[in-house]
Design a protein around this motif. Structure first.
Motif, PDB file in Angstrom:
ATOM      1  N   PRO A 194      33.690  39.959  31.219  1.00  0.00           N
ATOM      2  CA  PRO A 194      32.823  38.929  31.808  1.00  0.00           C
ATOM      3  C   PRO A 194      31.628  39.505  32.568  1.00  0.00           C
ATOM      4  O   PRO A 194      30.530  38.943  32.504  1.00  0.00           O
ATOM      5  CB  PRO A 194      33.774  38.166  32.747  1.00  0.00           C
ATOM      6  CG  PRO A 194      35.111  38.321  32.119  1.00  0.00           C
ATOM      7  CD  PRO A 194      35.118  39.729  31.580  1.00  0.00           C
ATOM      8  N   LEU A 195      31.827  40.613  33.278  1.00  0.00           N
ATOM      9  CA  LEU A 195      30.702  41.220  33.993  1.00  0.00           C
ATOM     10  C   LEU A 195      29.716  41.852  33.011  1.00  0.00           C
ATOM     11  O   LEU A 195      28.491  41.753  33.197  1.00  0.00           O
ATOM     12  CB  LEU A 195      31.195  42.262  34.996  1.00  0.00           C
ATOM     13  CG  LEU A 195      31.953  41.731  36.207  1.00  0.00           C
ATOM     14  CD1 LEU A 195      32.295  42.865  37.172  1.00  0.00           C
ATOM     15  CD2 LEU A 195      31.157  40.652  36.942  1.00  0.00           C
ATOM     16  N   VAL A 196      30.222  42.504  31.970  1.00  0.00           N
ATOM     17  CA  VAL A 196      29.339  43.060  30.938  1.00  0.00           C
ATOM     18  C   VAL A 196      28.502  41.950  30.326  1.00  0.00           C
ATOM     19  O   VAL A 196      27.279  42.083  30.160  1.00  0.00           O
ATOM     20  CB  VAL A 196      30.164  43.780  29.851  1.00  0.00           C
ATOM     21  CG1 VAL A 196      29.289  44.112  28.642  1.00  0.00           C
ATOM     22  CG2 VAL A 196      30.783  45.052  30.405  1.00  0.00           C
ATOM     23  N   ASP A 197      29.151  40.838  29.979  1.00  0.00           N
ATOM     24  CA  ASP A 197      28.431  39.719  29.362  1.00  0.00           C
ATOM     25  C   ASP A 197      27.392  39.134  30.313  1.00  0.00           C
ATOM     26  O   ASP A 197      26.300  38.724  29.878  1.00  0.00           O
ATOM     27  CB  ASP A 197      29.418  38.636  28.933  1.00  0.00           C
ATOM     28  CG  ASP A 197      30.298  39.077  27.761  1.00  0.00           C
ATOM     29  OD1 ASP A 197      29.968  40.081  27.116  1.00  0.00           O
ATOM     30  OD2 ASP A 197      31.328  38.413  27.522  1.00  0.00           O
ATOM     31  N   GLY A 201      35.581  31.568  42.117  1.00  0.00           N
ATOM     32  CA  GLY A 201      34.473  31.218  41.232  1.00  0.00           C
ATOM     33  C   GLY A 201      33.946  32.398  40.440  1.00  0.00           C
ATOM     34  O   GLY A 201      33.301  32.214  39.399  1.00  0.00           O
ATOM     35  N   ARG A 202      34.189  33.610  40.913  1.00  0.00           N
ATOM     36  CA  ARG A 202      33.762  34.800  40.181  1.00  0.00           C
ATOM     37  C   ARG A 202      34.755  35.084  39.057  1.00  0.00           C
ATOM     38  O   ARG A 202      35.947  34.885  39.214  1.00  0.00           O
ATOM     39  CB  ARG A 202      33.707  36.015  41.111  1.00  0.00           C
ATOM     40  CG  ARG A 202      32.670  35.929  42.195  1.00  0.00           C
ATOM     41  CD  ARG A 202      32.822  37.104  43.155  1.00  0.00           C
ATOM     42  NE  ARG A 202      32.596  38.381  42.498  1.00  0.00           N
ATOM     43  CZ  ARG A 202      32.963  39.556  43.002  1.00  0.00           C
ATOM     44  NH1 ARG A 202      33.608  39.603  44.153  1.00  0.00           N
ATOM     45  NH2 ARG A 202      32.703  40.671  42.344  1.00  0.00           N
ATOM     46  N   LYS A 203      34.241  35.583  37.945  1.00  0.00           N
ATOM     47  CA  LYS A 203      35.094  35.954  36.825  1.00  0.00           C
ATOM     48  C   LYS A 203      34.933  37.453  36.560  1.00  0.00           C
ATOM     49  O   LYS A 203      33.940  38.065  36.922  1.00  0.00           O
ATOM     50  CB  LYS A 203      34.735  35.156  35.568  1.00  0.00           C
ATOM     51  CG  LYS A 203      34.946  33.649  35.718  1.00  0.00           C
ATOM     52  CD  LYS A 203      36.418  33.297  35.913  1.00  0.00           C
ATOM     53  CE  LYS A 203      36.610  31.785  36.013  1.00  0.00           C
ATOM     54  NZ  LYS A 203      38.034  31.427  36.241  1.00  0.00           N
ATOM     55  N   GLY A 204      35.946  38.002  35.913  1.00  0.00           N
ATOM     56  CA  GLY A 204      35.886  39.423  35.564  1.00  0.00           C
ATOM     57  C   GLY A 204      36.452  40.334  36.622  1.00  0.00           C
ATOM     58  O   GLY A 204      36.137  41.522  36.658  1.00  0.00           O
ATOM     59  N   GLU A 210      44.205  31.991  37.602  1.00  0.00           N
ATOM     60  CA  GLU A 210      45.009  31.914  36.379  1.00  0.00           C
ATOM     61  C   GLU A 210      44.162  31.929  35.117  1.00  0.00           C
ATOM     62  O   GLU A 210      44.688  32.073  34.014  1.00  0.00           O
ATOM     63  CB  GLU A 210      45.885  30.669  36.407  1.00  0.00           C
ATOM     64  CG  GLU A 210      46.934  30.692  37.504  1.00  0.00           C
ATOM     65  CD  GLU A 210      47.845  29.474  37.467  1.00  0.00           C
ATOM     66  OE1 GLU A 210      48.788  29.475  36.642  1.00  0.00           O
ATOM     67  OE2 GLU A 210      47.603  28.537  38.252  1.00  0.00           O
ATOM     68  N   ASP A 211      42.845  31.804  35.277  1.00  0.00           N
ATOM     69  CA  ASP A 211      41.939  31.768  34.126  1.00  0.00           C
ATOM     70  C   ASP A 211      40.968  32.944  34.175  1.00  0.00           C
ATOM     71  O   ASP A 211      39.803  32.806  33.812  1.00  0.00           O
ATOM     72  CB  ASP A 211      41.180  30.434  34.106  1.00  0.00           C
ATOM     73  CG  ASP A 211      40.392  30.231  32.815  1.00  0.00           C
ATOM     74  OD1 ASP A 211      40.853  30.705  31.762  1.00  0.00           O
ATOM     75  OD2 ASP A 211      39.304  29.616  32.869  1.00  0.00           O
ATOM     76  N   ASP A 212      41.445  34.104  34.615  1.00  0.00           N
ATOM     77  CA  ASP A 212      40.569  35.277  34.678  1.00  0.00           C
ATOM     78  C   ASP A 212      41.292  36.485  34.096  1.00  0.00           C
ATOM     79  O   ASP A 212      42.448  36.412  33.680  1.00  0.00           O
ATOM     80  CB  ASP A 212      40.120  35.543  36.120  1.00  0.00           C
ATOM     81  CG  ASP A 212      38.881  36.434  36.197  1.00  0.00           C
ATOM     82  OD1 ASP A 212      38.212  36.622  35.161  1.00  0.00           O
ATOM     83  OD2 ASP A 212      38.581  36.951  37.291  1.00  0.00           O
ATOM     84  N   VAL A 213      40.595  37.601  34.087  1.00  0.00           N
ATOM     85  CA  VAL A 213      41.048  38.773  33.342  1.00  0.00           C
ATOM     86  C   VAL A 213      42.352  39.370  33.865  1.00  0.00           C
ATOM     87  O   VAL A 213      43.156  39.889  33.079  1.00  0.00           O
ATOM     88  CB  VAL A 213      39.944  39.850  33.328  1.00  0.00           C
ATOM     89  CG1 VAL A 213      38.774  39.404  32.457  1.00  0.00           C
ATOM     90  CG2 VAL A 213      39.463  40.188  34.740  1.00  0.00           C
ATOM     91  N   ALA A 214      42.582  39.340  35.178  1.00  0.00           N
ATOM     92  CA  ALA A 214      43.811  39.909  35.720  1.00  0.00           C
ATOM     93  C   ALA A 214      45.025  39.169  35.175  1.00  0.00           C
ATOM     94  O   ALA A 214      46.002  39.778  34.718  1.00  0.00           O
ATOM     95  CB  ALA A 214      43.795  39.876  37.244  1.00  0.00           C
TER      96      ALA A 214
END
Length: 401
Positions: A186-189, A306-309, A331-335
């Motif tokens: 997500p951060l790369v994108d 609110g942050r992703k990645g 629950e909806d993120d990379v971890a």
């Protein structure tokens, strides 16, 4: 013929941080048959570092400068340093101005003398990118990789002045860098979406762990849950402790112990748990790994914001201990996705106390019934630091074609 790589980073051992670990692992595991590796960093004297890496150090000669955490300190000293660093960061445009100026005096000659082919700089802070930008302008043949461990201008809670600084630097990075790396897709994108230069390569290189997988059979008389690291802001154990207190209120016969290792106790422990929760002072890294291995479950707390990645650095070490993880994360993120992929434990939102109670019950039952968890070790092994260095090697090979 060997290529010559210059890594530019404020963080490098003996400074203690996840940032140091990331850069040190690149230097440690990159193939020395293919690369001569030089690290340009902060303070102390030049030295031949570990693993045939030449470490070149420059002081930050300014009056107000950040204080570094090179060794463990008591609570008062630690928080005094944190508050002082916030003051310096807020009031001074670039807290590493002295280091930048001295680096730009020394590094042009260093690049010529050592025939440097590739630059790798890492944020945060922005000083290494600022130095690399000027070097790239002076030496256009250099292949520049800008490593983004964190968001820059899109970070939360930035002062207007600091956000504008980051936006300006990001624009120049996307103009001059040959590649940009970050710690999650997500951060790369996100960075890729901000770049109008189609020639820049964007790659994910995650953080990782740096020890061997080792299964351990424990004989704890109580279900022992361990947290390592610190708490700050919304990342605190309040909801976890409330949920655990509720579980114990329902069934006081449960044998549960909680170890909070290296934390500062600016939170309340429910009365029912005062004999079950222990706060352990900071320990050396090897000791922390040992404590994790001797535990029955590991606690991860990173509330959704609110942050992703966001993986958090400790997740990879948790996975490598082969202990079930109780993860109070988005629950909806990379971890959460990685924990599910590895079959590494239990996931729920930190705000959902009722669900935390439920996964505590499930984790306790797994321990009490002595069930053996089938971790996906192949996925865990892909997160060893040497595997991440291979990803960097692959990127550098692409740039040299």
């Amino acid at each position: 013929m060997k290529k010559n790589l210059l890594i530019i980073s404020i963080y490098y051992p003996p400074i203690q941080s996840i940032a140091s670990n990331r850069i040190h692992s690149f230097a440690k595991y990159l193939d020395k048959e293919k690369y001569n590796i030089y690290v340009h960093t902060l303070t102390a004297q030049d030295s031949q570092g570990e693993d045939n890496v030449v470490v070149h150090r420059v002081a930050n000669k300014v009056f107000f400068k950040p204080l570094l955490f090179t060794k463990r300190t008591n609570k008062f000293v630690h928080y005094s340093k944190v508050l002082y660093n916030k003051f310096v960061n807020y009031f001074f445009e670039d807290e590493y101005r002295g280091w930048i100026d001295e680096s730009l005096k020394q590094l042009p000659a260093f690049i010529k003398e050592n025939n440097i082919d590739i630059l790798l700089s890492t944020y945060s802070p922005m000083a290494p990118h600022s130095v690399s930008l000027e070097l790239k302008k002076q030496f256009p043949h250099l292949q520049w990789i800008a490593d983004m461990r964190d968001e820059m201008s899109q970070g939360l809670g930035l002062a207007v002045k600091r956000k504008e600084q980051y936006e300006k630097l990001e624009k120049e990075i996307f103009t001059y860098a040959n590649a940009v790396t970050s710690v999650s897709k997500p951060l790369v994108d996100e960075f890729a979406s901000m770049c109008e230069n189609s020639d820049v390569l964007f790659r994910e290189i995650r953080n990782g762990y740096d020890f061997e997988l080792q299964e351990s059979q424990n004989s704890n008389t109580a279900f022992t849950i361990t947290y390592t690291g610190n708490f700050y802001g919304e990342r605190n154990p309040t909801n976890f402790l409330q949920a655990l207190s509720n579980v114990m209120q329902k069934d006081k016969s449960k044998k549960i112990a909680v170890q909070l290792v290296g934390v500062k106790t600016h939170f309340e422990i429910p009365e029912l748990l005062t004999t079950q929760v222990s706060v352990i002072a900071s320990v050396e890294h090897a000791k922390a790994i040992q404590i994790m291995r001797e535990s029955d479950a590991l606690l991860l707390i990173h509330p959704a914001n609110g942050r992703k990645g966001i993986f958090t650095g400790k997740l990879f070490e948790y996975l490598a201990t082969l202990k079930p993880i109780i993860a109070l994360v988005d629950e909806d993120d990379v971890a959460a996705e990685l924990i599910h992929e590895v079959n590494a434990g239990y996931v729920c939102d930190n705000a959902n106390i009722q669900k935390i109670e439920m996964i505590l019950e499930e984790a306790y039952a797994e321990w009490a019934q002595k069930r053996k968890r089938a971790f996906n070790k192949d996925v865990i092994l892909k997160h060893h630091r040497k595997e991440q260095a291979l990803r960097l090697e692959k990127l550098m090979d692409e740039l040299q074609r």
